[in-house]
Design a protein around this motif. Structure first.
Motif, PDB file in Angstrom:
ATOM      1  N   UNK A  83      40.458  44.926  40.650  1.00 13.56           N
ATOM      2  CA  UNK A  83      39.357  45.899  40.570  1.00 13.56           C
ATOM      3  C   UNK A  83      38.269  45.611  41.610  1.00 13.56           C
ATOM      4  N   UNK A  84      37.769  44.363  41.749  1.00 12.23           N
ATOM      5  CA  UNK A  84      36.782  44.108  42.812  1.00 12.23           C
ATOM      6  C   UNK A  84      37.300  44.443  44.208  1.00 12.23           C
ATOM      7  N   UNK A  85      38.548  44.086  44.486  1.00 12.97           N
ATOM      8  CA  UNK A  85      39.109  44.402  45.802  1.00 12.97           C
ATOM      9  C   UNK A  85      39.214  45.908  46.009  1.00 12.97           C
ATOM     10  N   UNK A  86      39.621  46.611  44.967  1.00 15.44           N
ATOM     11  CA  UNK A  86      39.726  48.072  45.067  1.00 15.44           C
ATOM     12  C   UNK A  86      38.357  48.689  45.372  1.00 15.44           C
ATOM     13  N   UNK A  87      37.316  48.231  44.678  1.00 18.73           N
ATOM     14  CA  UNK A  87      35.971  48.766  44.912  1.00 18.73           C
ATOM     15  C   UNK A  87      35.492  48.450  46.326  1.00 18.73           C
ATOM     16  N   UNK A  88      35.812  47.256  46.820  1.00 16.61           N
ATOM     17  CA  UNK A  88      35.436  46.899  48.186  1.00 16.61           C
ATOM     18  C   UNK A  88      36.113  47.814  49.199  1.00 16.61           C
TER      19      UNK A  88
ATOM     20  N   UNK B 220      46.415  51.710  55.981  1.00 19.66           N
ATOM     21  CA  UNK B 220      47.227  50.529  56.274  1.00 19.66           C
ATOM     22  C   UNK B 220      46.395  49.257  56.169  1.00 19.66           C
ATOM     23  N   UNK B 221      45.125  49.315  56.606  1.00 19.74           N
ATOM     24  CA  UNK B 221      44.282  48.123  56.591  1.00 19.74           C
ATOM     25  C   UNK B 221      43.956  47.672  55.182  1.00 19.74           C
ATOM     26  N   UNK B 222      43.949  48.603  54.244  1.00 18.06           N
ATOM     27  CA  UNK B 222      43.714  48.210  52.850  1.00 18.06           C
ATOM     28  C   UNK B 222      44.863  47.359  52.327  1.00 18.06           C
ATOM     29  N   UNK B 223      46.064  47.570  52.834  1.00 25.50           N
ATOM     30  CA  UNK B 223      47.210  46.757  52.436  1.00 25.50           C
ATOM     31  C   UNK B 223      47.123  45.342  53.009  1.00 25.50           C
ATOM     32  N   UNK B 224      46.502  45.218  54.177  1.00 26.28           N
ATOM     33  CA  UNK B 224      46.567  43.965  54.929  1.00 26.28           C
ATOM     34  C   UNK B 224      45.370  43.056  54.701  1.00 26.28           C
ATOM     35  N   UNK B 225      44.165  43.614  54.720  1.00 21.93           N
ATOM     36  CA  UNK B 225      42.949  42.798  54.771  1.00 21.93           C
ATOM     37  C   UNK B 225      42.808  41.781  53.637  1.00 21.93           C
ATOM     38  N   UNK B 226      43.168  42.085  52.382  1.00 25.90           N
ATOM     39  CA  UNK B 226      42.972  41.077  51.333  1.00 25.90           C
ATOM     40  C   UNK B 226      43.836  39.825  51.486  1.00 25.90           C
TER      41      UNK B 226
ATOM     42  N   UNK C  71      55.505  42.381  47.303  1.00 22.85           N
ATOM     43  CA  UNK C  71      54.234  42.726  46.677  1.00 22.85           C
ATOM     44  C   UNK C  71      54.284  44.147  46.123  1.00 22.85           C
ATOM     45  N   UNK C  72      53.889  44.306  44.880  1.00 23.64           N
ATOM     46  CA  UNK C  72      53.985  45.613  44.223  1.00 23.64           C
ATOM     47  C   UNK C  72      52.644  46.108  43.688  1.00 23.64           C
ATOM     48  N   UNK C  73      51.916  45.262  42.970  1.00 20.71           N
ATOM     49  CA  UNK C  73      50.724  45.737  42.268  1.00 20.71           C
ATOM     50  C   UNK C  73      49.663  46.269  43.219  1.00 20.71           C
ATOM     51  N   UNK C  74      49.285  45.464  44.244  1.00 17.25           N
ATOM     52  CA  UNK C  74      48.210  45.893  45.128  1.00 17.25           C
ATOM     53  C   UNK C  74      48.562  47.157  45.909  1.00 17.25           C
ATOM     54  N   UNK C  75      49.738  47.269  46.541  1.00 16.01           N
ATOM     55  CA  UNK C  75      50.079  48.531  47.208  1.00 16.01           C
ATOM     56  C   UNK C  75      50.106  49.723  46.265  1.00 16.01           C
ATOM     57  N   UNK C  76      50.530  49.506  45.027  1.00 16.18           N
ATOM     58  CA  UNK C  76      50.557  50.601  44.056  1.00 16.18           C
ATOM     59  C   UNK C  76      49.150  51.081  43.733  1.00 16.18           C
ATOM     60  N   UNK C  77      48.197  50.145  43.653  1.00 12.33           N
ATOM     61  CA  UNK C  77      46.834  50.500  43.271  1.00 12.33           C
ATOM     62  C   UNK C  77      46.066  51.129  44.431  1.00 12.33           C
ATOM     63  N   UNK C  78      46.208  50.582  45.627  1.00 14.78           N
ATOM     64  CA  UNK C  78      45.325  50.958  46.737  1.00 14.78           C
ATOM     65  C   UNK C  78      45.858  52.134  47.544  1.00 14.78           C
TER      66      UNK C  78
END
Length: 275
Positions: free
Chosen positions: A124-129, A139-145, A209-216
């Motif tokens: 959730x914090x990463x998503x808000x950021x 694409x950068x949302x997938x990579x930066x974290x 990786x599944x959760x973060x790409x699914x969310x963002x």
């Protein structure tokens, strides 16, 4: 001559290992066979039946389902994260292992303590950021974290760097090498086994990786392999022959990587064990 007791013990061990190998590999073998089975045969015959005849239609259908783009996005994402992870983790690990500055050890252990935090807590914090930066569904949302190193990678490399003799570093310093020269020409070449192991771990974790790409992300533009495979189940009413073809395509690059680098991985484990 080998005693009967030793023969019986070896027989029990190898039988157990064989059973374990069969149980482990059976799902992968079944998935591979299913990927070459026509949907009609899979729906009407036993799932364990051999394809009659084997067909490549499931793999051809993946192209029309947009799986090729997902494969490209996943490969680019994994390559960029791997490059960033290796670069920043090496620099940070060297700083924690070799450089002396106030609060070094305290900062290191505070950073390593983040390993205790479940990944789901940071979603959730990463998503808000990412949303506030306007990077959601990019694409950068997938990579930066993940590109700036990780606690596990830095911890692994730090322990390995500390085992490199100080005399080698001091000799390089006497020859006029600066810090970057020491890292590039001494530390990295001496740490190839553990770097290969870390690279493989990074590739496998990011490829799967599944959760973060699914969310963002949303839609098909920046969909990765794991999300695309899950989407096939709902889009095609759980057409398992197509899903197994997608799974096989996703697994093959990882198997190839392991086969190519398995000797370096084993060497890394053996060297760390001896140290």
């Amino acid at each position: 001559m080998t005693s009967p007791r030793k023969l019986a013990s070896a027989l029990v061990v190898y039988t157990g290992l064989t059973v374990g190998a069969v149980i482990t590999l059976a799902p992968f073998a079944l998935g591979l066979v299913t990927s070459f089975t026509s949907p009609h045969q899979f729906a009407t015959a036993s799932p364990l039946a051999w394809p009659r005849p084997p067909t490549l239609s499931n793999y051809a259908d993946l192209g029309s389902a947009g799986f090729g783009r997902a494969l490209t996005v996943t490969a680019l994402m994994t390559a960029l994260i791997l490059l960033g992870q290796m670069s920043f983790s090496v620099l940070a690990a060297y700083a924690f292992a070799r450089l002396r500055f106030p609060g070094r050890d305290a900062l290191f252990w505070v950073y390593i303590a983040t390993l205790m935090v479940p990944a789901t807590v940071t979603v959730v914090p990463l998503y808000l950021m990412m949303a506030q930066l306007g990077l959601r569904n990019t694409f950068w949302a997938l990579v930066l974290p993940f590109v700036f190193g990780s606690p596990y990678a830095i911890f692994l490399l730090r322990e390995y760097f500390r085992a490199i003799p100080d005399d080698l570093v001091n000799a390089a310093r006497l020859d006029g090498a600066n810090t970057l020269d020491v890292i590039v020409h001494l530390i990295v070449p001496a740490s190839r086994p553990v770097l290969v192991t870390l690279a493989l771990i990074t590739v496998v974790s990011q490829w799967n990786n599944f959760m973060w790409p699914l969310v963002i992300t949303s839609g098909a533009k920046w969909r990765v392999l794991t999300v695309a495979t899950a989407a096939l189940q709902s889009r095609y009413n759980a057409q398992w022959t197509l899903v197994m073809a997608a799974t096989t395509v996703a697994i093959v690059p990882l198997i190839v990587l392991f086969v190519v680098f398995q000797r370096r991985i084993v060497r890394s484990i053996v060297v760390k064990g001896l140290k």
